[in-house]
Design a protein around this motif. Structure first.
Motif, short mmCIF file in Angstrom:
data_model
loop_
_atom_site.label_atom_id
_atom_site.label_comp_id
_atom_site.label_asym_id
_atom_site.label_seq_id
_atom_site.Cartn_x
_atom_site.Cartn_y
_atom_site.Cartn_z
N ASP A 87 0.90 -1.11 -0.11
CA ASP A 87 -0.07 -0.01 0.15
C ASP A 87 0.86 1.22 0.12
N ALA A 88 0.11 2.48 -0.14
CA ALA A 88 0.82 3.66 -0.40
C ALA A 88 1.54 4.13 0.97
N SER A 89 1.13 3.71 1.89
CA SER A 89 1.91 3.97 3.21
C SER A 89 3.12 3.27 3.52
N SER A 90 3.06 2.10 2.90
CA SER A 90 4.49 1.02 3.38
C SER A 90 5.23 1.01 2.00
N VAL A 91 5.08 1.35 0.79
CA VAL A 91 5.74 1.12 -0.30
C VAL A 91 7.12 1.78 -0.28
N ILE A 92 7.04 2.97 0.28
CA ILE A 92 8.60 3.57 0.28
C ILE A 92 9.59 2.90 1.08
N VAL A 109 8.82 -4.44 -8.62
CA VAL A 109 7.06 -4.22 -8.11
C VAL A 109 6.86 -2.99 -7.46
N CYS A 110 7.77 -2.73 -6.37
CA CYS A 110 7.50 -1.54 -5.81
C CYS A 110 7.54 -0.21 -6.54
N LEU A 111 8.40 -0.17 -7.65
CA LEU A 111 8.31 1.04 -8.27
C LEU A 111 7.42 1.07 -9.12
N LEU A 112 6.72 -0.30 -9.85
CA LEU A 112 5.68 -0.01 -10.67
C LEU A 112 4.48 0.15 -9.98
N PHE A 113 4.38 -0.06 -8.58
CA PHE A 113 3.28 0.29 -7.86
C PHE A 113 3.38 1.84 -7.37
N LEU A 114 4.72 2.27 -7.17
CA LEU A 114 4.77 3.71 -6.84
C LEU A 114 4.42 4.50 -8.14
N LYS A 115 4.65 4.13 -9.49
CA LYS A 115 4.45 5.00 -10.57
C LYS A 115 2.97 5.04 -10.78
N HIS A 116 2.14 4.06 -10.38
CA HIS A 116 0.82 3.96 -10.40
C HIS A 116 0.06 4.67 -9.54
N ASN A 117 0.63 4.71 -8.23
CA ASN A 117 -0.13 5.26 -7.17
C ASN A 117 0.82 6.52 -6.54
N ALA A 118 1.55 7.07 -7.19
CA ALA A 118 2.50 8.14 -7.04
C ALA A 118 1.79 9.43 -6.28
N ASN A 119 0.73 9.82 -6.74
CA ASN A 119 -0.39 10.90 -6.04
C ASN A 119 -0.31 10.44 -4.63
N ASP A 120 -1.15 9.22 -4.59
CA ASP A 120 -1.58 8.53 -3.23
C ASP A 120 -0.22 8.83 -2.18
N ILE A 122 2.51 10.46 -2.78
CA ILE A 122 2.95 11.85 -2.34
C ILE A 122 2.07 12.81 -1.38
N LYS A 123 0.92 12.56 -1.22
CA LYS A 123 -0.14 13.07 -0.22
C LYS A 123 0.29 12.80 1.24
N LEU A 124 0.94 11.36 1.46
CA LEU A 124 1.40 11.13 2.60
C LEU A 124 2.35 11.83 3.41
N PRO A 125 2.28 12.03 4.93
CA PRO A 125 3.54 12.61 5.41
C PRO A 125 4.64 11.68 5.46
N ILE A 126 5.23 11.42 4.49
CA ILE A 126 6.23 10.51 4.41
C ILE A 126 7.50 11.28 3.59
N ASP A 127 8.76 11.14 4.26
CA ASP A 127 10.01 11.56 3.64
C ASP A 127 10.46 10.93 2.65
N LEU A 128 10.03 11.62 1.26
CA LEU A 128 10.66 10.95 0.05
C LEU A 128 11.97 10.90 -0.22
N LYS A 154 2.63 19.60 -4.79
CA LYS A 154 2.61 20.96 -4.50
C LYS A 154 3.93 21.16 -3.44
N LYS A 155 4.40 20.23 -2.81
CA LYS A 155 5.29 20.42 -1.87
C LYS A 155 6.70 19.87 -2.49
N GLU A 156 6.58 19.68 -3.63
CA GLU A 156 7.88 19.37 -4.46
C GLU A 156 8.63 17.96 -3.65
#
Length: 180
Positions: A87-92, A109-120, A122-128, A154-156
């Motif tokens: 899920d979006a909260s654990s993929v990073i 697998v994770c990078l493909l998931f990230l591509k398809h769910n990038a906006n989700d 990005i929205k989370l308070p996760i340090d990318l 928006k927060k780049e």
């Protein structure tokens, strides 16, 4: 090998490796047991520890990792045909650990998931910013420049770094084309 094994599967308990996981954030330690064969097949990182004739009882493997993430990774290597939910909260956290442990297929697998769910994500308070250059480059190569532009960031947190990697990829391609 000594050849004393008596057929299929009977030696599996004997070659179990114990991995001591230290979760510094939660301040807990937990031991995970895994067969040497599975570890070597899925987590190439452990090859340095498990090659050669060292007796497995003498091998002490400690990993600093979030216990829940390591548990997820263990579930993944034990049941690759029905992997645990990503899920979006654990993929990073999972992709960073998978990259460190040299689990190439899971990273993909994770990078493909990230591509398809990038906006989700990005929205989370996760340090990318913890995504290293290699992972960013691999992720950028999955995107077109237009797709990066359409990210709602928006927060780049991610898009500028993906652009940079995309640009490097394009410039490297141009340079290679010029040298032919």
């Amino acid at each position: 090998g000594s050849g004393s094994g008596s057929g299929s599967g009977s030696g599996s308990a004997d070659d179990a490796i114990v991995i001591h996981v230290r979760d510094d954030v939660r301040r807990i330690n937990r031991d995970f047991h895994c067969s040497k064969d599975l570890l070597l097949r899925h987590m190439r990182y452990f090859q340095a520890y498990l090659n050669g004739d060292t007796r497995y009882e003498d091998i002490d493997i400690s990993v600093h990792c979030d216990v829940h993430i390591f548990e997820w990774l263990m579930e993944y290597i034990h049941q690759p045909e029905s992997p645990p939910f990503l899920d979006a909260s654990s993929v990073i956290s999972i992709v960073i650990s998978a990259d460190f442990l040299q689990m190439a297929e899971l990273v993909r697998v994770c990078l493909l998931f990230l591509k398809h769910n990038a906006n989700d994500v990005i929205k989370l308070p996760i340090d990318l910013s913890c995504l290293n250059d290699k992972l960013l480059g691999a992720l950028a190569s999955l995107f077109t420049a237009d797709e990066i532009e359409r990210l709602r960031d928006k927060k780049e947190k991610l898009a500028p770094r993906l652009y940079q990697k995309k640009l490097e990829e394009l410039l490297n391609g141009e340079a290679e084309a010029l040298h032919k």
